[in-house]
Design a protein around this motif. Structure first.
Motif, PDB file in Angstrom:
ATOM      1  N   GLY A 107       0.401   4.597   0.713  1.00 22.76           N
ATOM      2  CA  GLY A 107      -0.587   5.509   1.285  1.00 22.76           C
ATOM      3  C   GLY A 107      -0.076   6.933   1.308  1.00 22.76           C
ATOM      4  N   THR A 108      -0.937   7.837   1.709  1.00 25.70           N
ATOM      5  CA  THR A 108      -0.536   9.237   1.799  1.00 25.70           C
ATOM      6  C   THR A 108       0.412   9.455   2.971  1.00 25.70           C
ATOM      7  OG1 THR A 108      -2.734   9.769   0.977  1.00 25.70           O
ATOM      8  CG2 THR A 108      -1.434  11.594   1.835  1.00 25.70           C
ATOM      9  N   SER A 109       0.208   8.684   4.044  1.00 27.71           N
ATOM     10  CA  SER A 109       1.028   8.863   5.246  1.00 27.71           C
ATOM     11  C   SER A 109       2.188   7.890   5.316  1.00 27.71           C
ATOM     12  CB  SER A 109       0.179   8.671   6.502  1.00 27.71           C
ATOM     13  OG  SER A 109      -0.918   9.526   6.486  1.00 27.71           O
ATOM     14  N   LYS A 110       1.915   6.653   4.924  1.00 31.88           N
ATOM     15  CA  LYS A 110       2.971   5.648   5.029  1.00 31.88           C
ATOM     16  C   LYS A 110       2.877   4.665   3.868  1.00 31.88           C
ATOM     17  CE  LYS A 110      -0.059   2.340   6.229  1.00 31.88           C
ATOM     18  NZ  LYS A 110      -1.151   3.100   5.687  1.00 31.88           N
ATOM     19  N   GLU A 132       0.853  -1.190   0.000  1.00 32.11           N
ATOM     20  CA  GLU A 132       0.000   0.000   0.000  1.00 32.11           C
ATOM     21  C   GLU A 132       0.884   1.233   0.000  1.00 32.11           C
ATOM     22  OE1 GLU A 132      -2.121   1.230   3.537  1.00 32.11           O
ATOM     23  OE2 GLU A 132      -3.468   2.467   2.354  1.00 32.11           O
ATOM     24  N   GLU A 181      -0.676  17.887  14.596  1.00 32.75           N
ATOM     25  CA  GLU A 181      -0.710  16.425  14.530  1.00 32.75           C
ATOM     26  C   GLU A 181      -0.519  15.827  15.928  1.00 32.75           C
ATOM     27  OE1 GLU A 181      -1.320  14.496  11.866  1.00 32.75           O
ATOM     28  OE2 GLU A 181      -0.595  12.528  12.511  1.00 32.75           O
ATOM     29  N   GLY A 204      -4.700   8.951   5.623  1.00 32.66           N
ATOM     30  CA  GLY A 204      -4.171  10.297   5.769  1.00 32.66           C
ATOM     31  C   GLY A 204      -4.831  11.269   4.805  1.00 32.66           C
ATOM     32  N   GLY A 223      -5.563   4.389   9.657  1.00 34.28           N
ATOM     33  CA  GLY A 223      -4.930   5.054  10.799  1.00 34.28           C
ATOM     34  C   GLY A 223      -5.859   6.000  11.545  1.00 34.28           C
ATOM     35  N   SER A 224      -6.738   6.694  10.798  1.00 34.22           N
ATOM     36  CA  SER A 224      -7.607   7.687  11.447  1.00 34.22           C
ATOM     37  C   SER A 224      -8.790   7.061  12.177  1.00 34.22           C
ATOM     38  CB  SER A 224      -8.104   8.705  10.424  1.00 34.22           C
ATOM     39  OG  SER A 224      -7.001   9.369   9.836  1.00 34.22           O
ATOM     40  N   ASP A 282      -5.369  13.808   7.564  1.00 36.16           N
ATOM     41  CA  ASP A 282      -4.495  14.978   7.423  1.00 36.16           C
ATOM     42  C   ASP A 282      -5.301  16.273   7.353  1.00 36.16           C
ATOM     43  OD1 ASP A 282      -2.493  13.157   7.453  1.00 36.16           O
ATOM     44  OD2 ASP A 282      -2.047  13.265   5.308  1.00 36.16           O
ATOM     45  N   LYS A 326      -3.665  16.325  17.922  1.00 33.30           N
ATOM     46  CA  LYS A 326      -4.718  15.407  17.456  1.00 33.30           C
ATOM     47  C   LYS A 326      -4.524  14.024  18.043  1.00 33.30           C
ATOM     48  CE  LYS A 326      -4.608  13.336  13.343  1.00 33.30           C
ATOM     49  NZ  LYS A 326      -4.679  13.095  11.885  1.00 33.30           N
ATOM     50  N   GLN A 378      -8.352   5.502  14.604  1.00 31.65           N
ATOM     51  CA  GLN A 378      -7.891   5.569  15.994  1.00 31.65           C
ATOM     52  C   GLN A 378      -8.260   6.884  16.668  1.00 31.65           C
ATOM     53  OE1 GLN A 378      -3.723   3.441  16.204  1.00 31.65           O
ATOM     54  NE2 GLN A 378      -3.969   4.409  14.209  1.00 31.65           N
TER      55      GLN A 378
END
Ligand code: ADP
Ligand code: MG
Length: 409
Positions: free
Chosen positions: A14-17, A12, A255, A213, A330-331, A237, A258, A333
């Motif tokens: 992803g935008t974050s990882k 994957e 961040e 993200g 991730g979000s 994000d 948050k 969470q």
């Protein structure tokens, strides 16, 4: 018949990882995660590659990490795709049965699936999936496998997922730049759902929402098949950005607020609770009411989940969701998001651990791994041919994915 285990790798970007998961597929179809790798994403915005050089370096780091943890060499991957350009619709195909005895064979099934996805897409779009839903033989409903039945007319319903060809091609090019071969591309939400939902949950009806993200990807299952899917180019994000703008603080501080102190519950804090950010180079100590942070976060998350709900409502699918909503990414969470989603959807909301493969608990419980793990399931799923899998002629393996994107397979 395969008699050796096969190593498959899900990737994957992803935008974050970037996340790579290596799995072991046994001849009897059991998948076990044997290694994972992760790196922070560079050159990816809202789920799409904007800098091939930077993104391929992140991919390289994640894959090298996975190679080390699984103690295998990785040459090819199955990759998830996402992005706001991705669209979907349901389509019905039809063919006349012309075999002498009127019995339906594999050829008729392939022909009707081809017919179902031969709909006019925008000229710059390519098909990512044509996922079979069900068949009709002479108008008779609800047939899952028509091979061997007799009739004069075969129809098939499929869920077609498509996106802008050049954007999908660029995602593939970026991975090939590493260099790694791309065996196939899979819609991110479809992949997450494969990792999270049992066949029974797919039957009873479930919505999977993967909040990452830069995107929120969703897919709806009912009666055992995919009924709808979509991508919103909004994710965690944007929540961070809203905090940064709202409180006039830098992104990294937003961040941190948050993740450490954020919530989307209105009544989670008393009005007097505050968060203090320590003094750093160039930044003074600052104090913010918790209620302000959660108000900012709630607005964005509520808006995003409401948009998803409206899309599913438009398709008249909300009455078919017996199992409820599964949150991942991730979000998922974000504190209080389960309760907020339950208020919005009026459905049970689950925080879903990966449940359809074996392996280390740390991976199977982390919501950020669901998409990559699901790609391993997809390898098995495509083998089961629930979907019309692209079939390459011998020797064409390395251009298979580009042929698919050009609409040649
Ligand atoms: N504990 C947490 N609480 C709230 N948000 C989190 C938490 N951990 C990660 N996130 C958010 O999750 C998002 C990344 O999710 P992920 O699924 O890894 O993204 P992607 O697949 O798009 O790379 C980021 O916006 C990040 O801020
Ligand atoms: Mg993701």
């Amino acid at each position: 018949v395969r008699n050796k285990n096969k190593i498959i790798v899900g990737l994957e970007v992803g935008t974050s990882k970037v996340c790579a998961v290596a799995g072991d597929l046994s001849p009897d179809g059991v998948i076990t995660v044997i290694g994972v790798g992760q790196s922070a994403s560079q050159g990816v915005r809202k789920g799409e590659v904007v800098d091939i050089e930077a993104a391929s370096q992140s991919i390289h780091a994640a894959v090298a990490d996975a190679e080390e943890s699984a103690n295998v060499e990785i040459h090819s991957v199955i990759a998830s795709v996402t992005g706001g350009h991705i669209r979907s619709f349901n389509s019905r195909g039809m063919v006349a049965i012309t075999t002498e005895d009127g019995v339906i064979t594999k050829e008729e099934v392939e022909a009707v699936l081809r017919n179902a996805k031969a709909v006019s897409l925008p000229p710059d779009h390519a098909v990512i999936h044509a996922i079979r839903q069900h068949f009709f033989v002479d108008g008779h409903d609800g047939i899952t496998n028509p091979i061997g039945m007799s009739g004069s007319r075969l129809e098939a319903d499929v869920h077609v997922v498509h996106g802008v060809r050049t954007r999908l091609t660029n995602a593939v090019r970026c991975i090939r730049h590493v260099p790694l071969e791309v065996e196939n591309i899979v819609l991110g939400a479809f992949s997450s759902a494969l990792a999270l939902l049992s066949p029974q949950q797919q039957q009873l009806g479930a919505i999977v929402i993967d909040i990452g993200g830069g995107t929120t990807d969703y897919i709806v299952y009912a009666q055992g098949t995919v009924k709808h899917s979509g991508v919103l180019a909004v994710g965690g994000d944007h929540v961070t950005n809203d905090i940064a703008y709202g409180l006039r603080i830098p992104i990294n501080r937003a961040e941190q607020l948050k993740i450490e102190h954020g919530s989307v519950l209105a009544d989670d804090t008393t009005t007097t609770d505050v968060v203090a950010l320590k003094r750093e180079v160039g930044l003074p100590e600052q104090v913010f009411p918790k209620a302000t942070i959660s108000r900012i976060m709630r607005l964005r998350v509520e808006e995003t989940l409401t948009l998803v709900k409206k899309e599913i409502e438009k398709q008249k699918l909300l009455d078919f969701i017996g199992e409820g909503v599964f949150l991942t990414g991730g979000s998922s969470q974000i504190r209080g998001i389960q309760q907020l989603a339950a208020e919005i959807f009026h459905l049970p909301v689950h925080m879903a651990p990966v449940s359809t493969v074996g392996g280390p608990k740390s991976v199977l419980e982390g919501p950020q791994f669901a998409t990559a793990v699901g790609l391993l399931k997809y390898a098995q799923f495509a083998a089961d041919a629930h979907e019309q899998a692209p079939r390459a002629r011998f020797g064409q393996r390395f251009t298979k994915i580009f042929q698919k994107l050009r609409g040649l397979m």
